[in-house]
Design a protein around this motif. Structure first.
Motif, short mmCIF file in Angstrom:
data_model
loop_
_atom_site.label_atom_id
_atom_site.label_comp_id
_atom_site.label_asym_id
_atom_site.label_seq_id
_atom_site.Cartn_x
_atom_site.Cartn_y
_atom_site.Cartn_z
N LEU A 79 64.26 73.05 25.68
CA LEU A 79 62.80 73.36 25.61
C LEU A 79 61.90 72.69 25.17
CD1 LEU A 79 63.20 76.00 22.99
CD2 LEU A 79 61.81 76.31 25.34
N ALA A 80 62.66 70.63 24.46
CA ALA A 80 62.42 69.88 24.46
C ALA A 80 62.14 68.96 25.74
CB ALA A 80 62.54 69.11 23.54
N GLY A 81 63.27 69.07 26.43
CA GLY A 81 62.74 68.60 28.05
C GLY A 81 62.59 69.60 29.11
N ALA A 82 62.31 70.89 28.70
CA ALA A 82 61.14 70.98 29.58
C ALA A 82 59.98 70.61 29.49
CB ALA A 82 61.31 72.62 29.59
N GLU A 83 59.49 70.90 28.41
CA GLU A 83 58.81 70.26 28.41
C GLU A 83 57.83 68.85 28.49
OE1 GLU A 83 56.96 71.76 23.50
OE2 GLU A 83 57.98 69.54 23.90
N VAL A 84 58.43 67.89 28.63
CA VAL A 84 58.75 66.69 29.15
C VAL A 84 58.83 66.38 30.46
CG1 VAL A 84 59.61 64.61 29.96
CG2 VAL A 84 60.36 65.34 28.40
N LEU B 289 54.94 67.93 30.96
CA LEU B 289 53.96 67.37 30.85
C LEU B 289 54.54 65.06 32.23
CD1 LEU B 289 54.41 66.24 27.14
CD2 LEU B 289 52.62 67.33 28.62
N LEU B 290 55.50 66.06 32.52
CA LEU B 290 55.27 64.69 34.19
C LEU B 290 54.92 65.09 35.46
CD1 LEU B 290 59.24 63.95 33.96
CD2 LEU B 290 57.21 61.98 33.53
N GLU B 291 54.67 66.49 35.21
CA GLU B 291 53.91 67.85 35.99
C GLU B 291 52.55 67.34 36.36
OE1 GLU B 291 53.21 71.57 38.68
OE2 GLU B 291 55.03 71.28 36.95
N ALA B 292 52.29 67.84 34.81
CA ALA B 292 50.69 67.28 34.37
C ALA B 292 50.33 65.55 34.88
CB ALA B 292 50.59 67.68 33.27
N GLU B 293 50.60 64.69 34.87
CA GLU B 293 50.67 63.04 34.81
C GLU B 293 50.49 63.35 33.31
OE1 GLU B 293 47.99 62.64 38.02
OE2 GLU B 293 49.58 62.54 39.83
N ARG C 235 62.24 55.75 29.11
CA ARG C 235 61.09 55.56 28.49
C ARG C 235 60.11 56.19 28.62
NH1 ARG C 235 62.54 53.27 23.19
NH2 ARG C 235 64.50 51.75 23.85
N LEU C 236 59.24 57.08 27.74
CA LEU C 236 58.00 57.85 28.01
C LEU C 236 57.07 57.46 27.41
CD1 LEU C 236 59.32 61.15 25.65
CD2 LEU C 236 60.26 60.94 28.32
N VAL C 237 56.11 57.12 28.93
CA VAL C 237 54.71 55.91 28.62
C VAL C 237 54.01 57.24 28.69
CG1 VAL C 237 53.95 54.48 29.81
CG2 VAL C 237 56.40 54.12 29.45
N PRO C 238 53.17 57.07 27.57
CA PRO C 238 52.10 58.06 28.09
C PRO C 238 50.51 57.82 28.43
CG PRO C 238 52.81 57.37 25.39
CD PRO C 238 53.50 56.57 26.27
N ARG C 239 50.37 58.44 29.35
CA ARG C 239 48.98 58.86 30.29
C ARG C 239 47.79 59.26 29.76
NH1 ARG C 239 51.27 59.33 36.49
NH2 ARG C 239 52.38 57.41 36.73
N THR D 271 65.55 67.57 43.18
CA THR D 271 65.19 66.60 43.99
C THR D 271 64.71 64.77 43.64
OG1 THR D 271 63.19 66.57 45.42
CG2 THR D 271 65.73 66.96 46.40
N GLU D 272 63.03 65.24 42.64
CA GLU D 272 62.53 64.27 42.37
C GLU D 272 63.45 63.56 40.75
OE1 GLU D 272 62.50 66.85 42.02
OE2 GLU D 272 59.74 67.75 42.97
N GLU D 273 62.99 62.45 40.88
CA GLU D 273 64.33 61.15 40.53
C GLU D 273 63.79 61.45 38.60
OE1 GLU D 273 67.47 58.79 39.17
OE2 GLU D 273 67.03 59.98 41.33
N PRO D 274 62.74 61.29 38.63
CA PRO D 274 62.46 61.60 36.40
C PRO D 274 63.22 62.54 36.45
CG PRO D 274 60.13 61.02 38.54
CD PRO D 274 61.24 61.69 38.99
N VAL D 275 62.39 63.71 36.68
CA VAL D 275 63.54 65.50 36.69
C VAL D 275 64.82 65.45 36.40
CG1 VAL D 275 63.56 67.69 36.77
CG2 VAL D 275 61.12 66.52 37.85
N LEU D 276 65.40 65.19 36.98
CA LEU D 276 66.78 64.42 37.99
C LEU D 276 67.66 63.60 36.25
CD1 LEU D 276 67.72 63.54 41.08
CD2 LEU D 276 68.61 65.35 39.51
N THR D 277 66.49 62.59 35.26
CA THR D 277 66.77 61.82 34.39
C THR D 277 67.06 63.27 33.28
OG1 THR D 277 65.91 60.01 36.11
CG2 THR D 277 66.04 59.91 33.37
#
Length: 204
Positions: free
Chosen positions: A29-34, A37-41, A49-53, A164-170
């Motif tokens: 679930l914590a990974g799903a949140e990331v 949040l990536l999709e929402a930019e 590293r998780l870099v906040p925007r 296929t998205e590299e951040p999601v794969l990570t």
């Protein structure tokens, strides 16, 4: 609805290939949140590293909470640390959220009038949306479900549908590694407990 909520509903709605551990589900679930949040930019990945925007207004209050908890000072938080910190008890938080939204009720067993019972999903748009995403073998949801044992294996190249998205794969790889680490801890504790029991019996 969000990916973590869809994952939580699927976890309650689908017969798993193996018993689902709460700790494993919380990490996923914590990974799903990331991923959401990536999709929402709301964040970006720089290596691990998780870099906040900028924090956008999100429809889901738990995702809003997750965004507000991102470490905003360099060198920022690692993805692995986030999974363990945010994941603590997260499955319970999502279950409570579903209950508050009327998505889940408790069906008390007549054999346990003072406690116990089982969760029952309401027939709702949220459940139908999650079921549709599951039935379509959506790759992110499938991979997260595989990590916690809801399905036997992740969707792979043999199916023609992959992430296929590299951040999601990570993120998916980090969730898998964290779940494996937690399982190793459980096995080690079980061995230690068994050894203690043997010593106790021998000394008795």
């Amino acid at each position: 609805m969000s990916t973590p909520r869809d994952l939580m509903i699927v976890a309650l709605d689908v017969e798993p290939s193996r018993p689902v551990e709460r700790g494993d589900l919380s990490l996923a679930l914590a990974g799903a949140e990331v991923i959401d949040l990536l999709e929402a930019e709301a964040l970006a990945l720089d290596g691990d590293r998780l870099v906040p925007r900028l924090q956008p207004a999100l429809a889901d209050h738990l995702l809003d909470e997750a965004a507000s908890l991102l470490v905003r000072q360099q060198p920022y938080e690692s993805l692995e640390d986030w999974l363990w910190r945010r994941g603590r008890g997260l499955s319970s938080a999502y279950l409570v959220a579903l209950e508050e939204d009327g998505q889940v009720t408790w069906q008390r067993s007549r054999w346990a009038p003072f406690g116990g019972g089982r969760t029952v999903l309401a027939d709702s748009d949220a459940r139908r949306r999650s079921a549709g995403r599951w039935a379509s073998d959506e790759p992110v949801l499938s991979a997260l479900a595989a990590a916690v044992g809801i399905r036997e294996q992740a969707y792979g190249a043999e199916t023609g549908v992959t992430v296929t998205e590299e951040p999601v794969l990570t993120v998916l790889a980090a969730v898998h590694d964290a779940v494996m680490e937690l399982e190793a801890v459980r096995q080690r504790r079980a061995i230690e407990d068994a050894a203690f029991d043997n010593v106790w019996r021998g000394g008795g």
